[in-house]
Motif scaffolding. Sequence first.
Motif, PDB file in Angstrom:
ATOM      1  N   THR A 131       0.661  -1.211  -0.675  1.00 17.68           N
ATOM      2  CA  THR A 131      -0.025  -0.793   0.020  1.00 17.68           C
ATOM      3  C   THR A 131       0.524   1.041   0.029  1.00 17.68           C
ATOM      4  N   PRO A 132       0.657   2.332  -1.121  1.00 16.78           N
ATOM      5  CA  PRO A 132       1.142   3.305  -0.794  1.00 16.78           C
ATOM      6  C   PRO A 132       1.387   4.179   0.823  1.00 16.78           C
ATOM      7  N   GLU A 133       2.045   5.286   1.118  1.00 14.95           N
ATOM      8  CA  GLU A 133       1.852   6.084   1.794  1.00 14.95           C
ATOM      9  C   GLU A 133       0.477   7.355   1.608  1.00 14.95           C
ATOM     10  N   TYR A 134      -0.452   6.599   2.823  1.00 11.04           N
ATOM     11  CA  TYR A 134      -1.832   7.525   2.584  1.00 11.04           C
ATOM     12  C   TYR A 134      -1.701   9.279   2.702  1.00 11.04           C
ATOM     13  N   THR A 135      -2.129  10.352   1.812  1.00 12.24           N
ATOM     14  CA  THR A 135      -2.382  11.210   1.769  1.00 12.24           C
ATOM     15  C   THR A 135      -3.285  11.857   3.333  1.00 12.24           C
ATOM     16  N   ASP A 142      -6.272  13.154   3.567  1.00 13.14           N
ATOM     17  CA  ASP A 142      -7.021  13.588   3.251  1.00 13.14           C
ATOM     18  C   ASP A 142      -7.601  11.672   2.742  1.00 13.14           C
ATOM     19  N   GLN A 143      -6.863  10.808   2.164  1.00 15.25           N
ATOM     20  CA  GLN A 143      -6.809   9.801   2.161  1.00 15.25           C
ATOM     21  C   GLN A 143      -7.201   9.004   3.530  1.00 15.25           C
ATOM     22  N   HIS A 144      -6.265   9.232   4.842  1.00 18.25           N
ATOM     23  CA  HIS A 144      -6.206   9.055   6.282  1.00 18.25           C
ATOM     24  C   HIS A 144      -7.668   9.166   6.695  1.00 18.25           C
ATOM     25  N   GLY A 164     -14.490  12.971  -4.573  1.00 16.70           N
ATOM     26  CA  GLY A 164     -13.199  13.403  -4.325  1.00 16.70           C
ATOM     27  C   GLY A 164     -12.773  13.429  -6.146  1.00 16.70           C
ATOM     28  N   ILE A 165     -11.983  14.508  -5.970  1.00 17.82           N
ATOM     29  CA  ILE A 165     -11.732  14.893  -7.729  1.00 17.82           C
ATOM     30  C   ILE A 165     -10.927  14.027  -7.995  1.00 17.82           C
ATOM     31  N   THR A 166     -11.348  13.507 -10.112  1.00 21.92           N
ATOM     32  CA  THR A 166     -10.592  12.780 -10.721  1.00 21.92           C
ATOM     33  C   THR A 166      -8.578  12.735 -10.149  1.00 21.92           C
ATOM     34  N   GLY A 167      -8.529  11.447  -9.877  1.00 15.50           N
ATOM     35  CA  GLY A 167      -6.951  11.209  -9.141  1.00 15.50           C
ATOM     36  C   GLY A 167      -6.477  12.297  -8.257  1.00 15.50           C
ATOM     37  N   SER A 168      -7.621  11.408  -7.034  1.00 14.10           N
ATOM     38  CA  SER A 168      -7.457  11.872  -5.518  1.00 14.10           C
ATOM     39  C   SER A 168      -7.029  10.916  -5.126  1.00 14.10           C
ATOM     40  N   GLY A 169      -7.003   9.469  -5.111  1.00 11.58           N
ATOM     41  CA  GLY A 169      -6.871   8.681  -4.643  1.00 11.58           C
ATOM     42  C   GLY A 169      -8.134   7.938  -4.430  1.00 11.58           C
ATOM     43  N   LYS A 170      -9.523   7.963  -5.042  1.00 14.42           N
ATOM     44  CA  LYS A 170     -10.779   7.258  -3.834  1.00 14.42           C
ATOM     45  C   LYS A 170     -10.068   5.376  -3.684  1.00 14.42           C
ATOM     46  N   THR A 171     -10.120   4.710  -5.116  1.00 15.32           N
ATOM     47  CA  THR A 171      -9.357   3.923  -5.201  1.00 15.32           C
ATOM     48  C   THR A 171      -8.629   2.981  -4.142  1.00 15.32           C
ATOM     49  N   GLU A 172      -6.989   3.734  -3.335  1.00 19.72           N
ATOM     50  CA  GLU A 172      -7.145   3.723  -2.340  1.00 19.72           C
ATOM     51  C   GLU A 172      -8.063   3.450  -1.024  1.00 19.72           C
ATOM     52  N   VAL A 173      -8.866   4.554  -1.123  1.00 21.03           N
ATOM     53  CA  VAL A 173     -10.037   4.651  -0.251  1.00 21.03           C
ATOM     54  C   VAL A 173     -10.902   3.347   0.050  1.00 21.03           C
ATOM     55  N   ARG A 220      -5.162  16.447  -6.077  1.00 22.09           N
ATOM     56  CA  ARG A 220      -4.780  15.232  -7.130  1.00 22.09           C
ATOM     57  C   ARG A 220      -3.608  14.430  -5.920  1.00 22.09           C
ATOM     58  N   ILE A 221      -3.042  13.819  -6.434  1.00 22.11           N
ATOM     59  CA  ILE A 221      -1.678  12.986  -5.247  1.00 22.11           C
ATOM     60  C   ILE A 221      -0.560  13.480  -6.197  1.00 22.11           C
ATOM     61  N   GLY A 222       0.147  13.735  -5.495  1.00 16.45           N
ATOM     62  CA  GLY A 222       1.577  14.667  -5.878  1.00 16.45           C
ATOM     63  C   GLY A 222       1.963  15.668  -6.136  1.00 16.45           C
ATOM     64  N   HIS A 247      -9.410   5.314 -16.886  1.00 17.10           N
ATOM     65  CA  HIS A 247      -8.240   5.167 -17.180  1.00 17.10           C
ATOM     66  C   HIS A 247      -7.853   5.664 -15.815  1.00 17.10           C
ATOM     67  N   ASP A 248      -6.082   5.220 -16.187  1.00 22.35           N
ATOM     68  CA  ASP A 248      -4.918   6.000 -15.615  1.00 22.35           C
ATOM     69  C   ASP A 248      -3.472   5.779 -16.272  1.00 22.35           C
ATOM     70  N   PHE A 249      -3.886   7.057 -17.450  1.00 22.49           N
ATOM     71  CA  PHE A 249      -2.700   7.166 -18.294  1.00 22.49           C
ATOM     72  C   PHE A 249      -1.846   7.823 -18.284  1.00 22.49           C
ATOM     73  N   GLY A 255      -2.589  14.483 -17.082  1.00 20.38           N
ATOM     74  CA  GLY A 255      -2.560  14.997 -16.165  1.00 20.38           C
ATOM     75  C   GLY A 255      -2.119  14.595 -14.248  1.00 20.38           C
ATOM     76  N   ARG A 256      -2.417  13.039 -15.300  1.00 18.59           N
ATOM     77  CA  ARG A 256      -2.499  12.115 -13.333  1.00 18.59           C
ATOM     78  C   ARG A 256      -0.892  12.015 -12.668  1.00 18.59           C
ATOM     79  N   ARG A 257      -0.396  12.244 -13.798  1.00 21.41           N
ATOM     80  CA  ARG A 257       1.130  12.366 -12.519  1.00 21.41           C
ATOM     81  C   ARG A 257       2.003  14.098 -12.716  1.00 21.41           C
ATOM     82  N   LYS A 258       1.434  15.121 -13.617  1.00 19.19           N
ATOM     83  CA  LYS A 258       2.176  16.174 -14.129  1.00 19.19           C
ATOM     84  C   LYS A 258       1.738  17.851 -13.626  1.00 19.19           C
TER      85      LYS A 258
HETATM   86  P1  ADP Z   1      -9.698   8.548  -8.421  1.00 22.10           P
HETATM   87  O1  ADP Z   1     -10.282   6.999  -8.468  1.00 22.10           O
HETATM   88  O2  ADP Z   1      -9.628   9.016  -7.397  1.00 22.10           O
HETATM   89  O3  ADP Z   1      -9.613   9.140  -9.867  1.00 22.10           O
HETATM   90  P2  ADP Z   1      -7.279   6.812  -8.124  1.00 22.10           P
HETATM   91  O4  ADP Z   1      -7.655   6.127  -7.013  1.00 22.10           O
HETATM   92  O5  ADP Z   1      -7.421   6.234  -9.880  1.00 22.10           O
HETATM   93  O6  ADP Z   1      -7.792   8.609  -8.313  1.00 22.10           O
HETATM   94  O7  ADP Z   1      -5.676   7.628  -7.719  1.00 22.10           O
HETATM   95  C1  ADP Z   1      -5.097   7.887  -8.443  1.00 22.10           C
HETATM   96  C2  ADP Z   1      -3.376   7.919  -9.217  1.00 22.10           C
HETATM   97  O8  ADP Z   1      -2.298   7.862  -7.678  1.00 22.10           O
HETATM   98  C3  ADP Z   1      -3.003   5.656  -9.474  1.00 22.10           C
HETATM   99  O9  ADP Z   1      -2.299   6.195 -10.009  1.00 22.10           O
HETATM  100  C4  ADP Z   1      -3.162   5.266  -7.630  1.00 22.10           C
HETATM  101  O10 ADP Z   1      -2.003   4.215  -7.852  1.00 22.10           O
HETATM  102  C5  ADP Z   1      -2.164   6.752  -7.457  1.00 22.10           C
HETATM  103  N1  ADP Z   1      -2.296   6.967  -5.167  1.00 22.10           N
HETATM  104  C6  ADP Z   1      -3.062   6.562  -5.389  1.00 22.10           C
HETATM  105  N2  ADP Z   1      -3.450   6.980  -3.636  1.00 22.10           N
HETATM  106  C7  ADP Z   1      -1.710   6.813  -3.554  1.00 22.10           C
HETATM  107  C8  ADP Z   1      -0.795   7.671  -2.132  1.00 22.10           C
HETATM  108  N3  ADP Z   1      -1.202   7.474  -1.639  1.00 22.10           N
HETATM  109  N4  ADP Z   1       0.854   7.952  -3.009  1.00 22.10           N
HETATM  110  C9  ADP Z   1       0.877   7.606  -3.849  1.00 22.10           C
HETATM  111  N5  ADP Z   1      -0.061   7.362  -5.272  1.00 22.10           N
HETATM  112  C10 ADP Z   1      -0.791   6.991  -5.615  1.00 22.10           C
END
Ligand code: ADP
Length: 722
Positions: free
Chosen positions: A194-198, A200-202, A224-233, A380-382, A544-546, A584-587
């Motif tokens: 598991t990644p280190e949670y943000t 918001d995620q915590h 949660g906005i797109t790319g905010s890491g909802k899947t981790e939650v 968004r993450i990072g 999708h995450d590209f 812009g899911r990475r930058k």
């Molecule tokens: P959402 O469903 O909110 O659009 P995702 O859950 O797909 O967003 O997360 C976006 C990206 O960020 C994914 O590639 C995911 O693996 C990554 N991610 C999510 N949480 C973290 C985190 N805490 N640290 C690093 N990367 C994360």
Amino acid sequence: MCLHDSLSSMGALIADVVILSNIPKVLSYSIPNDVSPKVGLRVAAPVRKSTRVGVIIGIRESSESDEGLKDLACALDEIPFIAPELIELISWTSKYYHAGIGPCMALAFPPYLRQCRTIILDEDPVIFRTDRENDRLGPHQKSILDAIPNTGIRMSTLKDLLPGITQKIKALAKRGFIELKEVPCSSAPSCSATPEYTPDQHKAISEITQAIKAGRFHAYVLHGITGSGKTEVYLATAMEAIKLGKSVLYLVPEIALTPQTIDMVKSRIPLKVAVFHSGLSPKDRAREFMKVAREGVKFVLGTRSAIFSPLREIGLIVVDEEHDSSYKQEDGVPYNARDLSLLRAKNNSAVVILGSATPSMETYDRTRLPHSSLITMTSRIGPAKLPEVEIVDMRGIQGPLSDRLIREMIDTISKGEQVLLFINRRGFSAALVCPGCGKVLKGSRCDRSLTYHKAKGKALCHWCGFTMNLPEICPSCGCLDMKPIGMGTEQVIQAVQKVSPGKRVLQIDSDEMTTVKKLTAALDAIRAGSVDIIVGTQMIAKGHDFPLLTLVGVVYAEQLLYMPDFRSGERTFQQIVQVAGRAGRRKSDTKVIIQTYVPDHPLIQSICGYDYQAMMEIERGIRKATSFPPYSHMARCVVSSKKDKTAREFSFQLALSVNIPGVEALGPAPAPIALLRDHFRWHFILRSKNRGALHKAIDIIERMHQPQETDLKIDVDPYSMM
Ligand code: ADP
């Protein structure tokens, strides 16, 4: 003493049985001595001259009125597959959606188990590669070998990834390229970290976990906005439920259940996961069902029908992209899995997460109700940032692509990054119009324009599948040169090839992506950077995450906006924000260009600032003034018949029969698709602020005598107005 013994001391026993077919009523049977009855048990029961599969929903002592009942033929299983809790959900579904109990019960069983047979399913071995050189294999067989990791893979998992490969696996095993070994299911798959949670995620995880631990019903709207890491939650809270011994139901929209999603979930959950969706073969569907019903698998990942999966003691239900219309079934029983998730969670004292970047108005408004809360995730993450949105006014511009968009495309590709052009229509043009008489080319069976598919040289009806070769002259007046109007993916691709020749362009729509394998290969190619420009429909717009995608162009933003549907504004916002979310899911420093003919429309403006609240305010104002949901409850009644007059007269008769105070009937009128597959269609809407009154009105309608050759479809809480 078993239930049978204790009940039999009370006298002859009767089983109330729901037949898994269109029979809408519960049928009663006497129970022969060799059948040990249990609620939820599948039985073979005589129905007229045949034997059908049914499910016992009640066992009771016989009374005088039960004289002469037929005997059940036999029990099909030893113990019930489904628990009383699920039977309760099914009964509720039948009442609420005014659908027969038989078709509703059938939803809980895969087709294989709706037939009179006991289940013999093959084992699920683990497949390992052998050392044998594979240089004499074809590309397809090589791709199967490539998909097998060194640590081996379960046959069922490999088949989820590459459907339809059973025979090829057998052949590879026979030739010694792979080995199949039985490994006990209890061995947990290895899991990625598991990644280190943000922060918001915590916050979200800890709040939801507390509710799961409390074991009380609670609904969380996770905005949660797109790319905010909802899947981790979802995954973290799922693990908490599992630790407590509870099971988890994880629902995704149809379009999101790609092999990548299955893989991702399986790689993170250290348990066996059952996958429920209609794309599996009948036997695989039964196998997944049996994993849950018999082997005690506690995690189900699936599309809408998974809401009826035989999980017991559910602790958490996740509804990802809750706003997605694929949770609503349009054919058969018109249920909404998102809405049923709330009921199922309530019955299990469980927690529901309704997650979305663009929650539906119904869902957002429910956060004001008791046992409901809103959790927001706003960044968004990072380093990733939401892309900047720019609107391009298309008035006076010819062709599908503006100069502004073309410049950005060229710039993006020159940096080695990717472009997604979104147009939600496949084919070349939406219609063909005769410049002489003005008639639109239509098929013979539906009142819809035919879509021109240039690559095939054909005109197709996207509603009934009618296909014709492109006529050389107008069938009405003989004029030459039918003109294409409106645009689809093919036309955008043609324009792209003109402005950026030699670039690698990928078309993603249901014309091209006809199998899961093709879609998987396409998604892999995008991730591997072997594509420059993707031209796609909604198939590519969500989830999708590209990593390399930095520019999104929305080619025709108002396509949905003027549909005859009270949700068209909200849907336009959801669709464009979702597709914008692919960039812009990475930058940071990424862009969305929205091309539109209505740049000043308040809704388009709200998209520009990702202003969900502004959109909600606009839409709320309209819905309130016009009394549409959530300010009223609605049911849509569609009458269809081969004769227009019959459909019209019956629909008027029905609408006029509604005399319940507080219920209004809007219409009847011809449905927007007034002729579909040779049937004329009339519809009217029943509307009320009081749900009870609305259901009473539907009861009246259902009791009306239905003329022959008419069909009446009642759709409670409708999604489609077409
Ligand atoms: P959402 O469903 O909110 O659009 P995702 O859950 O797909 O967003 O997360 C976006 C990206 O960020 C994914 O590639 C995911 O693996 C990554 N991610 C999510 N949480 C973290 C985190 N805490 N640290 C690093 N990367 C994360």
